[in-house]
Design a protein around this motif. Structure first.
Motif, short mmCIF file in Angstrom:
data_model
loop_
_atom_site.label_atom_id
_atom_site.label_comp_id
_atom_site.label_asym_id
_atom_site.label_seq_id
_atom_site.Cartn_x
_atom_site.Cartn_y
_atom_site.Cartn_z
N ALA A 10 0.85 -1.18 0.00
CA ALA A 10 0.00 0.00 0.00
C ALA A 10 0.90 1.24 0.00
O ALA A 10 1.47 1.60 1.03
CB ALA A 10 -0.92 -0.01 1.22
N HIS A 24 -8.91 2.08 8.05
CA HIS A 24 -7.97 1.06 7.57
C HIS A 24 -7.63 0.08 8.70
O HIS A 24 -7.65 -1.14 8.50
CB HIS A 24 -6.70 1.74 7.03
CG HIS A 24 -5.57 0.81 6.76
ND1 HIS A 24 -5.62 -0.16 5.79
CD2 HIS A 24 -4.35 0.72 7.34
CE1 HIS A 24 -4.47 -0.83 5.77
NE2 HIS A 24 -3.68 -0.31 6.71
N ARG A 25 -7.36 0.60 9.90
CA ARG A 25 -7.03 -0.27 11.02
C ARG A 25 -8.22 -1.17 11.39
O ARG A 25 -8.04 -2.34 11.73
CB ARG A 25 -6.56 0.55 12.22
CG ARG A 25 -5.12 1.03 12.03
CD ARG A 25 -4.55 1.69 13.27
NE ARG A 25 -5.17 2.97 13.58
CZ ARG A 25 -4.86 4.12 12.97
NH1 ARG A 25 -3.95 4.14 12.03
NH2 ARG A 25 -5.45 5.24 13.31
N PHE A 27 -10.46 -2.26 9.30
CA PHE A 27 -10.47 -3.26 8.23
C PHE A 27 -9.46 -4.36 8.55
O PHE A 27 -9.79 -5.55 8.47
CB PHE A 27 -10.15 -2.56 6.90
CG PHE A 27 -9.88 -3.50 5.77
CD1 PHE A 27 -10.91 -4.13 5.10
CD2 PHE A 27 -8.58 -3.73 5.35
CE1 PHE A 27 -10.65 -5.00 4.04
CE2 PHE A 27 -8.31 -4.59 4.30
CZ PHE A 27 -9.35 -5.22 3.65
N LEU A 28 -8.25 -3.98 8.94
CA LEU A 28 -7.23 -4.97 9.28
C LEU A 28 -7.62 -5.78 10.51
O LEU A 28 -7.39 -7.01 10.56
CB LEU A 28 -5.88 -4.29 9.50
CG LEU A 28 -5.23 -3.65 8.28
CD1 LEU A 28 -3.94 -2.95 8.68
CD2 LEU A 28 -5.00 -4.65 7.17
N THR A 40 1.26 -7.21 9.47
CA THR A 40 1.02 -5.89 8.91
C THR A 40 1.98 -4.88 9.53
O THR A 40 2.50 -5.11 10.63
CB THR A 40 -0.44 -5.43 9.15
OG1 THR A 40 -0.66 -4.19 8.49
CG2 THR A 40 -0.76 -5.32 10.62
N TYR A 51 0.71 -5.54 4.15
CA TYR A 51 0.13 -6.58 4.99
C TYR A 51 0.11 -7.89 4.23
O TYR A 51 0.13 -7.92 3.01
CB TYR A 51 -1.23 -6.20 5.56
CG TYR A 51 -2.32 -5.73 4.62
CD1 TYR A 51 -3.26 -6.62 4.11
CD2 TYR A 51 -2.44 -4.39 4.30
CE1 TYR A 51 -4.29 -6.18 3.30
CE2 TYR A 51 -3.46 -3.93 3.48
CZ TYR A 51 -4.40 -4.83 2.99
OH TYR A 51 -5.41 -4.38 2.18
N ALA A 65 -8.38 -7.06 -0.71
CA ALA A 65 -7.59 -5.82 -0.62
C ALA A 65 -8.36 -4.62 -1.17
O ALA A 65 -8.23 -3.51 -0.64
CB ALA A 65 -6.27 -5.99 -1.36
N ARG A 67 -11.34 -3.97 -0.81
CA ARG A 67 -12.31 -3.48 0.19
C ARG A 67 -11.64 -2.58 1.24
O ARG A 67 -12.32 -1.94 2.04
CB ARG A 67 -12.98 -4.67 0.89
CG ARG A 67 -13.86 -5.49 -0.02
CD ARG A 67 -14.77 -6.46 0.73
NE ARG A 67 -14.15 -7.15 1.83
CZ ARG A 67 -13.84 -8.45 1.86
NH1 ARG A 67 -14.08 -9.20 0.81
NH2 ARG A 67 -13.30 -8.99 2.93
N ASP A 68 -10.32 -2.54 1.24
CA ASP A 68 -9.57 -1.72 2.19
C ASP A 68 -9.89 -0.25 1.95
O ASP A 68 -9.85 0.23 0.82
CB ASP A 68 -8.07 -1.97 1.97
CG ASP A 68 -7.18 -1.31 3.00
OD1 ASP A 68 -7.57 -0.30 3.61
OD2 ASP A 68 -6.05 -1.80 3.16
N HIS A 71 -7.85 1.76 -0.35
CA HIS A 71 -8.16 1.64 -1.78
C HIS A 71 -9.47 2.36 -2.12
O HIS A 71 -9.51 3.16 -3.05
CB HIS A 71 -8.26 0.17 -2.18
CG HIS A 71 -8.68 -0.03 -3.59
ND1 HIS A 71 -7.82 0.15 -4.65
CD2 HIS A 71 -9.87 -0.40 -4.12
CE1 HIS A 71 -8.47 -0.09 -5.78
NE2 HIS A 71 -9.71 -0.42 -5.49
N LEU A 78 -2.78 0.14 -4.07
CA LEU A 78 -2.52 -1.20 -3.56
C LEU A 78 -2.15 -2.14 -4.70
O LEU A 78 -2.78 -2.12 -5.76
CB LEU A 78 -3.76 -1.75 -2.86
CG LEU A 78 -3.94 -1.39 -1.38
CD1 LEU A 78 -4.00 0.10 -1.16
CD2 LEU A 78 -5.15 -2.07 -0.82
#
Length: 86
Positions: A10, A24-25, A27-28, A40, A51, A65, A67-68, A71, A78
């Motif tokens: 990314a 983002h966090r 999502f992870l 990550t 990640y 990815a 869906r991050d 992005h 990404l």
């Protein structure tokens, strides 16, 4: 979850907005809860991060990815690569 490994790079876009960070966090965190996240972290120079996903194939990893929020909000570019870990 077993499966193949995919490295998601990314790299921050020129218009990167740090406000995307909490989304983002989250999502992870969701990926980790699903057993899909193997690792990550950010790059030391601040240019982005990476990640490691577990997925069945490249298409599935790319769909995940994409869906991050990095992005979907155009905060980063990404790229997804299958990684043959030894």
């Amino acid at each position: 979850m077993s499966g193949r490994h995919f490295l998601v790079l990314a790299m921050r876009s020129p218009g990167f907005d740090a406000a995307v960070g909490p989304r983002h966090r989250a999502f992870l965190d969701a990926l980790e809860a699903e057993g899909r996240l193997a690792g990550t972290g950010p790059f030391a120079d601040g240019s982005g991060g990476a990640y490691l996903l577990r997925a069945g194939d490249l298409a599935e990893a790319t769909a995940i990815a994409h869906r991050d929020p990095l992005h979907t909000e155009s905060a980063s570019i990404l790229t997804v690569h299958e990684w043959l870990l030894r």
